[in-house]
Design a protein around this motif. Structure first.
Motif, PDB file in Angstrom:
ATOM      1  N   ALA A  37       0.835  -1.208   0.000  1.00  0.00           N
ATOM      2  CA  ALA A  37       0.000   0.000   0.000  1.00  0.00           C
ATOM      3  C   ALA A  37       0.872   1.260   0.000  1.00  0.00           C
ATOM      4  O   ALA A  37       0.635   2.196  -0.788  1.00  0.00           O
ATOM      5  N   ILE A  38       1.865   1.285   0.872  1.00  0.00           N
ATOM      6  CA  ILE A  38       2.782   2.428   0.927  1.00  0.00           C
ATOM      7  C   ILE A  38       3.605   2.511  -0.352  1.00  0.00           C
ATOM      8  O   ILE A  38       3.766   3.586  -0.942  1.00  0.00           O
ATOM      9  N   GLY A  39       4.119   1.365  -0.782  1.00  0.00           N
ATOM     10  CA  GLY A  39       4.971   1.337  -1.963  1.00  0.00           C
ATOM     11  C   GLY A  39       4.254   1.795  -3.219  1.00  0.00           C
ATOM     12  O   GLY A  39       4.834   2.509  -4.046  1.00  0.00           O
ATOM     13  N   TYR A  60      10.989  10.026   1.457  1.00  0.00           N
ATOM     14  CA  TYR A  60      10.576   8.784   2.133  1.00  0.00           C
ATOM     15  C   TYR A  60      11.573   7.659   1.851  1.00  0.00           C
ATOM     16  O   TYR A  60      11.999   6.949   2.772  1.00  0.00           O
ATOM     17  N   LEU A  61      11.916   7.493   0.587  1.00  0.00           N
ATOM     18  CA  LEU A  61      12.845   6.429   0.210  1.00  0.00           C
ATOM     19  C   LEU A  61      14.198   6.617   0.867  1.00  0.00           C
ATOM     20  O   LEU A  61      14.805   5.655   1.384  1.00  0.00           O
ATOM     21  N   LEU A  67      17.356   3.843   7.693  1.00  0.00           N
ATOM     22  CA  LEU A  67      17.118   3.356   9.055  1.00  0.00           C
ATOM     23  C   LEU A  67      17.154   1.834   9.112  1.00  0.00           C
ATOM     24  O   LEU A  67      16.489   1.171   8.319  1.00  0.00           O
ATOM     25  N   PRO A  68      17.897   1.250  10.052  1.00  0.00           N
ATOM     26  CA  PRO A  68      17.840  -0.201  10.254  1.00  0.00           C
ATOM     27  C   PRO A  68      16.439  -0.613  10.717  1.00  0.00           C
ATOM     28  O   PRO A  68      15.779   0.124  11.464  1.00  0.00           O
ATOM     29  N   SER A  69      15.990  -1.765  10.284  1.00  0.00           N
ATOM     30  CA  SER A  69      14.655  -2.244  10.673  1.00  0.00           C
ATOM     31  C   SER A  69      14.540  -2.404  12.186  1.00  0.00           C
ATOM     32  O   SER A  69      13.484  -2.136  12.772  1.00  0.00           O
ATOM     33  N   MET A  70      15.630  -2.818  12.819  1.00  0.00           N
ATOM     34  CA  MET A  70      15.621  -2.973  14.272  1.00  0.00           C
ATOM     35  C   MET A  70      15.379  -1.638  14.967  1.00  0.00           C
ATOM     36  O   MET A  70      14.576  -1.556  15.908  1.00  0.00           O
ATOM     37  N   LEU A  71      16.023  -0.579  14.497  1.00  0.00           N
ATOM     38  CA  LEU A  71      15.837   0.743  15.090  1.00  0.00           C
ATOM     39  C   LEU A  71      14.406   1.207  14.911  1.00  0.00           C
ATOM     40  O   LEU A  71      13.792   1.732  15.854  1.00  0.00           O
ATOM     41  N   LEU A  72      13.852   1.015  13.725  1.00  0.00           N
ATOM     42  CA  LEU A  72      12.477   1.432  13.472  1.00  0.00           C
ATOM     43  C   LEU A  72      11.501   0.650  14.341  1.00  0.00           C
ATOM     44  O   LEU A  72      10.510   1.200  14.832  1.00  0.00           O
ATOM     45  N   LEU A  73      11.802  -0.622  14.562  1.00  0.00           N
ATOM     46  CA  LEU A  73      10.955  -1.443  15.425  1.00  0.00           C
ATOM     47  C   LEU A  73      10.964  -0.924  16.861  1.00  0.00           C
ATOM     48  O   LEU A  73       9.909  -0.822  17.507  1.00  0.00           O
ATOM     49  N   LEU A  74      12.131  -0.571  17.358  1.00  0.00           N
ATOM     50  CA  LEU A  74      12.232  -0.047  18.723  1.00  0.00           C
ATOM     51  C   LEU A  74      11.562   1.318  18.850  1.00  0.00           C
ATOM     52  O   LEU A  74      10.943   1.624  19.875  1.00  0.00           O
ATOM     53  N   VAL A  75      11.674   2.128  17.800  1.00  0.00           N
ATOM     54  CA  VAL A  75      11.003   3.431  17.803  1.00  0.00           C
ATOM     55  C   VAL A  75       9.486   3.246  17.864  1.00  0.00           C
ATOM     56  O   VAL A  75       8.789   3.906  18.644  1.00  0.00           O
ATOM     57  N   CYS A  76       8.980   2.335  17.034  1.00  0.00           N
ATOM     58  CA  CYS A  76       7.526   2.104  17.001  1.00  0.00           C
ATOM     59  C   CYS A  76       7.007   1.567  18.326  1.00  0.00           C
ATOM     60  O   CYS A  76       5.919   1.948  18.764  1.00  0.00           O
ATOM     61  N   TRP A  77       7.772   0.707  18.975  1.00  0.00           N
ATOM     62  CA  TRP A  77       7.285   0.097  20.210  1.00  0.00           C
ATOM     63  C   TRP A  77       7.531   0.964  21.441  1.00  0.00           C
ATOM     64  O   TRP A  77       6.686   1.054  22.324  1.00  0.00           O
ATOM     65  N   ASN A  78       8.678   1.621  21.510  1.00  0.00           N
ATOM     66  CA  ASN A  78       9.031   2.373  22.722  1.00  0.00           C
ATOM     67  C   ASN A  78       8.761   3.871  22.632  1.00  0.00           C
ATOM     68  O   ASN A  78       8.347   4.491  23.620  1.00  0.00           O
ATOM     69  N   ALA A  79       9.020   4.455  21.446  1.00  0.00           N
ATOM     70  CA  ALA A  79       8.921   5.916  21.333  1.00  0.00           C
ATOM     71  C   ALA A  79       7.511   6.402  20.990  1.00  0.00           C
ATOM     72  O   ALA A  79       7.062   7.425  21.517  1.00  0.00           O
ATOM     73  N   LEU A  80       6.830   5.685  20.101  1.00  0.00           N
ATOM     74  CA  LEU A  80       5.497   6.143  19.689  1.00  0.00           C
ATOM     75  C   LEU A  80       4.525   6.309  20.862  1.00  0.00           C
ATOM     76  O   LEU A  80       3.801   7.308  20.922  1.00  0.00           O
ATOM     77  N   PRO A  81       4.471   5.354  21.814  1.00  0.00           N
ATOM     78  CA  PRO A  81       3.559   5.544  22.946  1.00  0.00           C
ATOM     79  C   PRO A  81       3.883   6.777  23.790  1.00  0.00           C
ATOM     80  O   PRO A  81       2.990   7.357  24.417  1.00  0.00           O
ATOM     81  N   GLN A  82       5.157   7.186  23.806  1.00  0.00           N
ATOM     82  CA  GLN A  82       5.523   8.396  24.537  1.00  0.00           C
ATOM     83  C   GLN A  82       5.057   9.653  23.824  1.00  0.00           C
ATOM     84  O   GLN A  82       4.739  10.661  24.463  1.00  0.00           O
ATOM     85  N   LEU A  83       5.013   9.590  22.490  1.00  0.00           N
ATOM     86  CA  LEU A  83       4.672  10.771  21.699  1.00  0.00           C
ATOM     87  C   LEU A  83       3.182  10.881  21.390  1.00  0.00           C
ATOM     88  O   LEU A  83       2.648  11.986  21.310  1.00  0.00           O
ATOM     89  N   ALA A 101       6.131  -1.354  11.884  1.00  0.00           N
ATOM     90  CA  ALA A 101       7.557  -1.062  11.689  1.00  0.00           C
ATOM     91  C   ALA A 101       8.104  -1.732  10.427  1.00  0.00           C
ATOM     92  O   ALA A 101       8.752  -1.083   9.593  1.00  0.00           O
ATOM     93  N   LEU A 102       7.829  -3.023  10.265  1.00  0.00           N
ATOM     94  CA  LEU A 102       8.356  -3.739   9.105  1.00  0.00           C
ATOM     95  C   LEU A 102       7.672  -3.286   7.819  1.00  0.00           C
ATOM     96  O   LEU A 102       8.303  -3.213   6.761  1.00  0.00           O
ATOM     97  N   GLY A 103       6.374  -2.965   7.906  1.00  0.00           N
ATOM     98  CA  GLY A 103       5.663  -2.494   6.724  1.00  0.00           C
ATOM     99  C   GLY A 103       6.192  -1.167   6.230  1.00  0.00           C
ATOM    100  O   GLY A 103       6.397  -0.970   5.021  1.00  0.00           O
ATOM    101  N   ILE A 104       6.436  -0.242   7.149  1.00  0.00           N
ATOM    102  CA  ILE A 104       6.975   1.067   6.767  1.00  0.00           C
ATOM    103  C   ILE A 104       8.389   0.931   6.221  1.00  0.00           C
ATOM    104  O   ILE A 104       8.755   1.555   5.222  1.00  0.00           O
TER     105      ILE A 104
END
Length: 232
Positions: A37-39, A60-61, A67-83, A101-104
């Protein structure tokens, strides 16, 4: 310590491994749907005449490829709820965070796959469709999409295989996917060979089924193309 077949078979037939494998597959499929969908949106923006759309797509590209997928995963799980307060609700589970995270992340790669597939369709066919009275949307859906899909299927199949393996990194946010299940068993028993062998078998089965499904879809679209030429 030798390999114990009884432990291997016990774990191979256990429901916890099956649930872990199912979780990995569902995360991969959900991530691929989101990535497509994004692509597709990004691919259309890159092929548009708007400078703003092209600049946005390129940004976007550039950003999500870096960004490493691992970093994006941690951002989505830990940072998004804070923001964003909405991500603090019960619906936001590790399963949902992994798909987002993986989809984006993979959307940046799928975008180039879809863009190249769309551009491979002869522009004359689109013009012919417009001459027959089709709207731009109709010509895209009925002329471009079927031909672009046939071209995009092999790389999208590879993308799904890669996503299945990439779900393993979701163990860092406590998602009970396949590798996480194996790791928990290893930590409890220190039987590395048996538990990791079971995970290996499940990954092989999953990837084999994906490859069979991909092959069937490719044959179906090749048949459609030949039929269309024969009708002409």
């Amino acid at each position: 310590m030798s390999f114990d077949p009884s432990i291997f078979w016990e774990q191979l037939t256990s429901s916890i491994y099956l649930r872990g494998a199912l979780t990995a597959v569902l995360v991969a499929l959900g991530s691929l749907v989101l990535a497509i969908a994004i692509g597709l949106a990004v691919a259309l923006m890159k092929t548009s005449r708007s400078r703003l759309a092209k600049a946005s797509a390129n940004t976007y590209l550039w950003f999500f490829r870096a960004l490493p997928s691992m970093l994006l995963l941690l951002v989505c799980w830990n940072a998004l709820p804070q923001l964003i307060p909405a991500f603090r609700e019960d619906w936001y589970t590790p399963f949902v965070a992994a798909i987002i995270a993986l989809g984006i992340s993979e959307g940046a790669y799928v975008a180039e796959t879809l863009r190249s597939a769309i551009m491979s369709v002869d522009r004359g066919q689109v013009l012919a469709a417009r001459a027959l009275g089709m709207t731009p949307v109709q010509s895209f859906v009925k002329v471009v999409v079927p031909q672009a899909t046939r071209i995009a299927l092999p790389p999208l199949g590879n993308e799904l295989v890669a996503l299945v393996k990439l779900t393993a990194i979701a163990s860092v946010i406590s998602l009970q996917e396949l590798l996480r299940v194996a790791t928990i068993g290893v930590q409890a028993t220190f039987r590395y060979a048996e538990y990791y062998a079971v995970a290996t078998v499940y990954y092989l089965i999953i990837v084999s089924l994906i490859m069979l499904g991909q092959s069937a879809l490719e044959k179906r679209f090749r048949w459609t193309s030949r039929k269309g030429r024969t009708a002409q």
